[in-house]
Scaffold this motif. Structure first.
Motif, PDB file in Angstrom:
ATOM      1  N   ASN A 107       0.832  -1.212   0.000  1.00 18.51           N
ATOM      2  CA  ASN A 107       0.000   0.000   0.000  1.00 18.51           C
ATOM      3  C   ASN A 107       0.862   1.255   0.000  1.00 18.51           C
ATOM      4  N   GLU A 108       0.780   2.030  -1.082  1.00 15.13           N
ATOM      5  CA  GLU A 108       1.606   3.228  -1.231  1.00 15.13           C
ATOM      6  C   GLU A 108       0.819   4.527  -1.059  1.00 15.13           C
ATOM      7  N   TYR A 134       7.008   1.626   8.641  1.00 11.91           N
ATOM      8  CA  TYR A 134       6.182   1.417   7.446  1.00 11.91           C
ATOM      9  C   TYR A 134       7.139   1.205   6.276  1.00 11.91           C
ATOM     10  N   VAL A 135       7.164  -0.021   5.738  1.00 10.79           N
ATOM     11  CA  VAL A 135       8.096  -0.379   4.673  1.00 10.79           C
ATOM     12  C   VAL A 135       7.320  -0.977   3.505  1.00 10.79           C
ATOM     13  N   LEU A 136       7.647  -0.545   2.293  1.00  5.42           N
ATOM     14  CA  LEU A 136       7.020  -1.110   1.104  1.00  5.42           C
ATOM     15  C   LEU A 136       7.671  -2.450   0.768  1.00  5.42           C
ATOM     16  N   LYS A 137       6.856  -3.400   0.322  1.00  4.35           N
ATOM     17  CA  LYS A 137       7.392  -4.730   0.015  1.00  4.35           C
ATOM     18  C   LYS A 137       8.449  -4.671  -1.083  1.00  4.35           C
ATOM     19  N   ARG A 138       8.275  -3.784  -2.031  1.00  5.35           N
ATOM     20  CA  ARG A 138       9.229  -3.753  -3.141  1.00  5.35           C
ATOM     21  C   ARG A 138      10.594  -3.216  -2.742  1.00  5.35           C
ATOM     22  N   ALA A 197      11.617   5.291   2.464  1.00  6.77           N
ATOM     23  CA  ALA A 197      12.057   6.469   1.719  1.00  6.77           C
ATOM     24  C   ALA A 197      11.163   6.757   0.525  1.00  6.77           C
ATOM     25  N   GLU A 198      10.580   5.712  -0.063  1.00  7.57           N
ATOM     26  CA  GLU A 198       9.686   5.896  -1.211  1.00  7.57           C
ATOM     27  C   GLU A 198       8.437   6.678  -0.827  1.00  7.57           C
ATOM     28  N   PRO A 224      13.577   8.225  -4.505  1.00  2.39           N
ATOM     29  CA  PRO A 224      14.756   7.453  -4.112  1.00  2.39           C
ATOM     30  C   PRO A 224      16.033   8.043  -4.678  1.00  2.39           C
ATOM     31  N   ALA A 225      17.104   7.953  -3.918  1.00  4.92           N
ATOM     32  CA  ALA A 225      18.406   8.444  -4.384  1.00  4.92           C
ATOM     33  C   ALA A 225      18.901   7.552  -5.513  1.00  4.92           C
TER      34      ALA A 225
END
Length: 236
Positions: free
Chosen positions: A90-91, A107-111, A133-134, A139-140
């Motif tokens: 969920n973004e 809170y971390v995105l799976k990707r 960070a997303e 992203p850097a």
């Protein structure tokens, strides 16, 4: 990350067994972290946390039965001291607010789990918060994995052949060399050859880095979707 006397005890909760296996492999390769139990749905999650008393709960938001948000609220009401990290697809920024309100610290995105989950665990155990960070900023471009090469973007597969990709994907799922050979009907020696070639192309040097790459490419998520395509998702 920690010593033998201060191992971080993690409970892993996700209703996608293939993805869960990949994350377990990633955490299992990390010194100072111990996966003390797993659950595939929200209701079993509550019993798991009660029995194992983990330091950190890594949990999806959308699951069968109770949602991750409901589990987080129940744990807080029960006085659990476990730090909660949501690992999710969920973004929508609204989900971040909901997660924090429910009592989560991460809170971390799976990707981006391969590069962000360990940082999130370390941050919440230290008393802080961690938001992917997303979800905070673009992203850097020069982000790098522990093995050295740039963090892969979905769809960028470094010139892998189909066979190299399949071998690395199966290894990321936790299969042994012999199991991979049986799964795709080639010799163990051939499996080793494809693994070496694929790792050389991608600059990967360990099973943990293979798992990270697979997570970043969405290989495990793709497998989950194939296995559960006929199962309607639960509402949050």
């Amino acid at each position: 990350m920690g010593t033998a006397k201060t191992r971080i005890r993690v409970a892993l909760i996700d209703d996608h067994p293939i993805f869960r296996s990949g994350v377990r492999g990633l955490l299992g390769e990390t010194a100072g972290i111990e996966v003390v139990g797993e659950a595939s749905d929200g209701r079993h999650a509550l019993d798991l946390v009660h029995r194992t008393r983990p330091d950190v709960v890594v949990m999806d938001i959308t699951m069968t039965g109770l949602s991750g948000l409901a589990v987080a609220r129940a744990l807080r009401e029960a006085g659990s001291a476990a730090h909660i990290i949501f690992l999710t697809v969920n973004e929508d920024l609204a989900f971040v607010d909901e997660a924090l309100s429910a009592g989560a610290q991460g809170y971390v995105l799976k990707r981006s789990a391969g590069t962000s989950l360990l940082e999130a665990i370390e941050a919440v155990v230290s008393g802080g918060r961690y938001i992917d960070a997303e979800m905070r900023a673009p992203p850097a471009p020069a982000s790098r994995t522990e093995a050295g090469p740039p963090v892969p973007q979905p769809g960028e597969e470094g010139g892998l052949t189909a066979r190299e990709r399949e071998v690395l994907r199966l290894i990321a799922l936790g299969l042994t060399m012999k199991e991979v050979s049986l799964a795709i009907s080639i010799s163990v020696a051939s499996v080793d050859t494809y693994k070496i070639r694929g790792c050389k192309k991608l600059g990967l040097r360990s099973r943990a880095s293979i798992v990270r790459y697979a997570l970043g490419q969405g290989w495990l998520e793709t497998e989950n979707k194939r296995l559960s395509s006929d199962r309607p998702p639960s509402l949050v």
